[in-house]
Design an enzyme around this catalytic site. Sequence first.
Site, PDB file in Angstrom:
ATOM      1  N   GLU A 281     -57.409  42.901 -17.575  1.00 20.30           N
ATOM      2  CA  GLU A 281     -58.922  42.545 -17.236  1.00 20.30           C
ATOM      3  C   GLU A 281     -59.753  43.649 -17.798  1.00 20.30           C
ATOM      4  O   GLU A 281     -60.897  43.201 -18.064  1.00 20.30           O
ATOM      5  CB  GLU A 281     -58.787  43.105 -15.495  1.00 20.30           C
ATOM      6  CG  GLU A 281     -58.089  41.629 -14.551  1.00 20.30           C
ATOM      7  CD  GLU A 281     -56.709  41.930 -14.833  1.00 20.30           C
ATOM      8  OE1 GLU A 281     -55.894  42.810 -15.183  1.00 20.30           O
ATOM      9  OE2 GLU A 281     -56.010  40.767 -14.280  1.00 20.30           O
TER      10      GLU A 281
ATOM     11  N   HIS B 231     -55.279  39.965  -1.661  1.00 18.23           N
ATOM     12  CA  HIS B 231     -56.039  38.677  -2.057  1.00 18.23           C
ATOM     13  C   HIS B 231     -57.183  38.208  -1.406  1.00 18.23           C
ATOM     14  O   HIS B 231     -57.240  36.875  -1.481  1.00 18.23           O
ATOM     15  CB  HIS B 231     -55.127  37.670  -2.576  1.00 18.23           C
ATOM     16  CG  HIS B 231     -54.057  37.876  -3.843  1.00 18.23           C
ATOM     17  ND1 HIS B 231     -53.015  38.696  -3.630  1.00 18.23           N
ATOM     18  CD2 HIS B 231     -54.140  37.391  -5.133  1.00 18.23           C
ATOM     19  CE1 HIS B 231     -52.415  39.166  -4.871  1.00 18.23           C
ATOM     20  NE2 HIS B 231     -53.090  38.026  -5.830  1.00 18.23           N
TER      21      HIS B 231
END
Lengths: 339, 342
Positions: free
Chosen positions: B71, B140
């Site tokens: 990322e 999440h």
Amino acid sequence: MAIRDVTLAGLSRETLLDFYFKMWLIRRFEEKAAEGYTLGKIGGFLHLYIGQEAVATGLISQLRNDDVVISSYREHGHALVKGVDPNKVMAELHGKATGVSKGKGGSMHIYSAEHNLLGGYAIVAAQLPIACGYGLAANHQHLDYVTMCFFGDGAVDEGAFHESLNLAELWSLPVIFVCENNLYSMGNSLEKAWSVNSLEPRAAAYGMAYEKVDGMEIINVHEAGQRAIERARAGKPTLLEVITYRFRGHSMADPGAYRPKEEVERWRSQRDPILLLAAKLREQGIATEQELQQLEDRASGIAEAASQFADASPFPTMDDLVADVMIDPTGAIAWRHQH
Amino acid sequence: MARLNEDEQQIMRSITYREALREAMREEMSRDSRVIVIGEDIDAYGGTYAVTKGLAEEFGRERVRDTPLAEEVIVGAAVGAAMAGLRPVAELMTMNFSLLASDQIVNTAAKVRYMFGGQTHVPLVIRMPAGGGAQRGAQHSQTLESWYAHVPGIKVVMPATPYDAKGMLKSAIRDEDTVLFIEHELLYGVKGDVPDEGVEYTVPLNRGEIKREGRDISLITFSRMVHICLQAAEELAKEGIEAEVVDMRCIRPIDLDLALDSIAKTNHALVVEEGWKYYGTGQGMAAMLYEYGFDSLDAPIGHIAGVDVPTPYSKHIERAAFPNRDEIITAVHKILPQRVAR
Ligand SMILES: Cc1ncc(C[n+]2csc(CCOP(=O)(O)OP(=O)(O)O)c2C)c(N)n1
Ligand SMILES: [Mg+2]
């Protein structure tokens, strides 16, 4: 002694004297900066490049203007060799409006669009992903500029280093990763930071070309740089590990208690990159003592003038405080009360 | 959504939020060859939420690139490429993973223009799905826009409808500054009216929108909660309470005037958000409304937000962790006691 227009390792006398001058320029500039810091004219963090001059000089001197250099907070030397006006760099250190970044960046954030010296970054290793972005853009735009990215031996332990090397090799990005291994990250010595005493296996892990070079011998640095630049122009990245040493503390605030005095003394007296080049130039009869002195004096003069320019320059205004946050002025502040 | 003229309305069709986003990218990629899309699993897999499906086939794998799971370098390279003249759209698989790239967002994208004295800028879009409600567990299910909206130097937007999703993404790609484009994981399949492909429109990144007009109370909200507020407003209308649903949609910069005008009319406000209550977006909005709109208010501002816990997995307690229609109705009743008594 007769001056001979000889070459040394294929380098012309002119190039060699230019190296000599640029290294002195960096050193004298940094000494002036140290003085400014001691006098309280330069604030915050000030990381000097003294001792490492051969790295920036040997590598960046051979870049084109459109080649990109991107570095850490220890970037004054890189900027000077890339051609950025010493006055404007010094003014930036002094927080003056005439500085390259209008006094809003400071010592760690030198940037000059016109020279493609695209930033000093102060988050360790953050410049590596950004360098990948420049490489990606060059490929997309079919431009053949290369991006040379400088960082320290501490940076290679950050995740960003690994993410970047993998991506650069995977996508064939024209980036040269230059680790200036000065054996310390702040007070932490290499032995306490690296599980393996070389970057070679790390480069190998990503299948990347790797070369280790003595960073105090500018001719060696130059040659390794030449090979890396050629590789980059052909679309392949390189990891260069350049062994060097900083003669001063990590920053001006660091007395450097973690390094044995004898170690520092040994590097200074035996491995000073400027003295090493001077000795070669004398030995080969490439320059006279007088010429060498003149080049050193010229560097001192430029550093002194930069310091005076910075002193005489104005500080940024309150308008500068809120300028240049974003392109869109309505986006710059979350909400501006107008009622 | 009363922005379209009659001609445009005739060629409206109903598409999903996902399709709207994809159309925005297709149109912008066709318009501007500098636009590239990079991210994890955006090509071969078809996009984690299938937003980027087909883009690589259409525009080529030079412009639509699957990346390694990395990322920081995805966003960092996108920042660098933007500074170097491209118009990258970086997709982060979900906002939860943006934390690994947060250094590049906060310390690079938001800072370089200022700290380099205006010599550069970062025309970059970072798309990321956020939000909970699908039993994806604590790691999440987060809505972390307030972390980024706190930072000067970037824009943060959260569209709720397909129309806004498309119009705002097109604006974001054209914007000269970095835009964090936060989508909601439960909205991808939601349908709404959008002008036909090729009918050009954009939605500005500094304007909210009244999604339903009302005179009694302002429901100040954004993202998926817009839909929940609309449902609540529908119910409230049955008992004669006309709630105005104010879709803030742009978190930074914020269209506070829209909310101020709304409370000047309704004199009551309830802030509704999915994220956690404390130190977050909703509290920031409420604080601004108190600071600049205090005289309009007949009662304290109400605030409904996610329950202050990591999001649980198990269905019925997860449902209880996020605001729902009935909770909003109850809160409105509390703010408007005279109405309940009536
Ligand atoms: C991510 C991050 N961690 C820690 C720091 C604090 N810090 C600044 S410089 C430095 C040492 C870096 O050493 P190295 O990479 O070897 O570069 P050198 O200073 O030797 O040139 C540290 C720890 C930082 N700026 N960024
Ligand atoms: Mg070091």
